[in-house]
Design a protein around this motif. Structure first.
Motif, mmCIF file in Angstrom:
data_model
loop_
_atom_site.group_PDB
_atom_site.id
_atom_site.type_symbol
_atom_site.label_atom_id
_atom_site.label_comp_id
_atom_site.label_asym_id
_atom_site.label_seq_id
_atom_site.Cartn_x
_atom_site.Cartn_y
_atom_site.Cartn_z
ATOM 1 N N ILE A 135 31.063 -44.397 -31.032
ATOM 2 C CA ILE A 135 30.437 -44.312 -29.708
ATOM 3 C C ILE A 135 30.436 -45.698 -29.069
ATOM 4 N N VAL A 136 30.863 -45.730 -27.821
ATOM 5 C CA VAL A 136 30.929 -47.006 -27.102
ATOM 6 C C VAL A 136 29.890 -46.952 -25.975
ATOM 7 N N GLY A 137 28.929 -47.878 -26.026
ATOM 8 C CA GLY A 137 27.924 -47.935 -24.962
ATOM 9 C C GLY A 137 26.703 -47.096 -25.262
ATOM 10 N N ALA A 163 23.517 -38.868 -22.791
ATOM 11 C CA ALA A 163 24.033 -37.571 -23.240
ATOM 12 C C ALA A 163 24.968 -37.758 -24.437
ATOM 13 N N SER A 164 25.810 -38.812 -24.377
ATOM 14 C CA SER A 164 26.755 -39.057 -25.476
ATOM 15 C C SER A 164 26.002 -39.369 -26.770
ATOM 16 N N PRO A 171 32.673 -39.829 -22.356
ATOM 17 C CA PRO A 171 33.611 -40.745 -21.713
ATOM 18 C C PRO A 171 33.505 -42.172 -22.250
ATOM 19 N N LEU A 172 34.582 -42.933 -22.066
ATOM 20 C CA LEU A 172 34.596 -44.352 -22.444
ATOM 21 C C LEU A 172 34.354 -45.197 -21.192
ATOM 22 N N ASN A 223 45.254 -44.407 -24.049
ATOM 23 C CA ASN A 223 45.674 -45.356 -25.087
ATOM 24 C C ASN A 223 44.862 -45.154 -26.373
ATOM 25 N N ILE A 224 43.586 -44.862 -26.203
ATOM 26 C CA ILE A 224 42.705 -44.663 -27.366
ATOM 27 C C ILE A 224 43.123 -43.398 -28.106
ATOM 28 N N LEU A 225 43.335 -42.355 -27.336
ATOM 29 C CA LEU A 225 43.747 -41.075 -27.919
ATOM 30 C C LEU A 225 45.031 -41.231 -28.731
#
Ligand code: NAD
Length: 291
Positions: A38-40, A44-45, A98-99, A107-109
């Motif tokens: 998880i970034v940030g 909700a994320s 979302p990122l 690119n991450i995918l």
């Protein structure tokens, strides 16, 4: 009208997974291990990832949460992904979307090893799914297929209208329901934000899968009697009467639909709980492949 109880079915699936995990451990092998990145600090994320980790514990999986600052560069994030790719103790991992805007999701995918892509979003896995080959199927559409199967809902020869064409729900469920096999063999129409006269399609649908994210968008006068409704939408709507300050709404006007639909998934408690159960199922599959 019958309510499709996703909570109950997801609990059944978790029990089935737990039994398989117990067997793996009994044979002296390590249990499946799921990691979540998880970034940030998106609220909700964090909630979604938190419940994914809790569910891992319920079924006896190992889990790892990789929390990264929202300022992390794309390069550094890819480095972390490469570490997970090469970690033999981890069977699968997800990068919660979302990122942050400065990171290119594509690119991450592409950096994720398809053999560990338990979200099923990598083009290799998406392609295999489209060709009806065994692979990791994106968890939400996978969960919908499982609900249709376990409720013995006839899909063969039926007209299914999918509202929404996203890569994680609308597009894959349209492919799956159109493919040969149980819960498939349907004639599928995909409608979206550019569709003209959307109601002319929904009124002719035997099954509607709604994944657009607009609360109570689908009303009972847009459907025919006996329709099967799969409501994927999850939107937080401000509500000062609720302790949290918001309530969760689906895409479908549930109250008015009661008199029209033959089956309906509630929100919450329908498709939502299935998503996590199917992510666990994909992780178990990955573990079984490596044994
Ligand atoms: P998205 O925003 O990526 O896609 C929405 C789709 O709806 C688009 O294809 C767009 O063309 C279509 N759309 C938008 N406005 C429209 C309109 N007026 N008429 C017709 N089509 C329209 O969304 P997504 O990621 O597919 O998610 C959709 C909903 O499902 C959201 O509420 C999301 O929170 C929810 N969701 C739930 C789960 C779950 O586990 N239950 C999983 C994923 C997404």
């Amino acid at each position: 009208m019958k309510i499709i109880d996703g909570k109950e079915i997801s609990n059944q699936i978790k029990l089935e997974i737990k039994k398989e995990v117990d067997q793996i451990i009994l044979k002296g092998q390590r249990p499946p291990h799921l990691a979540a990145v998880i970034v940030g600090e998106d609220g909700a994320s964090l909630t979604y990832v938190g419940s994914k980790v809790r569910s891992c514990r319920q079924v006896g999986f190992e889990s790892t949460l990789v929390k990264l600052q929202s300022s992390i560069s794309e390069e550094k994030l890819i480095e972390k992904i490469n570490l997970l790719n090469s970690d033999k103790e981890i069977d699968g991992f997800i990068v919660q979307l979302p990122l942050p805007k400065h990171i290119n999701e594509e690119n991450i995918l592409m950096a994720i090893d398809p053999n560990k892509d338990v979200d099923g979003f990598h083009p290799t896995n998406f392609g295999k799914m489209a060709l009806n080959m065994e692979t990791f199927i994106p968890a939400t559409p996978f969960g919908i297929m499982e609900l249709l199967k376990r409720y013995n809902i006839e899909t063969s020869g039926k007209h299914t209208v999918v509202i929404g064409r996203s890569h994680i729900v609308g597009r894959p469920i349209s492919i799956l329901m159109n493919s040969k096999g149980k819960a498939g063999d349907s004639t599928v129409t995909v409608v979206h934000s550019r569709t003209v006269n959307l109601e002319s399609y929904t009124k002719n649908a035997d099954i509607i899968v709604s994944a657009l994210g607009i609360p109570e968008f689908v009303k009972s006068d847009m459907v025919k009697s006996g329709v099967v409704i799969i409501d994927v939408g999850i939107t937080r709507v401000k509500d000062d009467n609720s302790i949290k300050g918001y309530v969760i709404k689906g895409d479908v006007d549930f109250e008015s639909m009661k008199s029209k639909a033959s089956f309906i998934t509630p929100v919450p408690g329908g498709v939502g709980p299935m998503t996590i159960a199917m992510l666990l199922k994909n992780t178990l599959l990955s573990r079984k492949i490596s044994i």
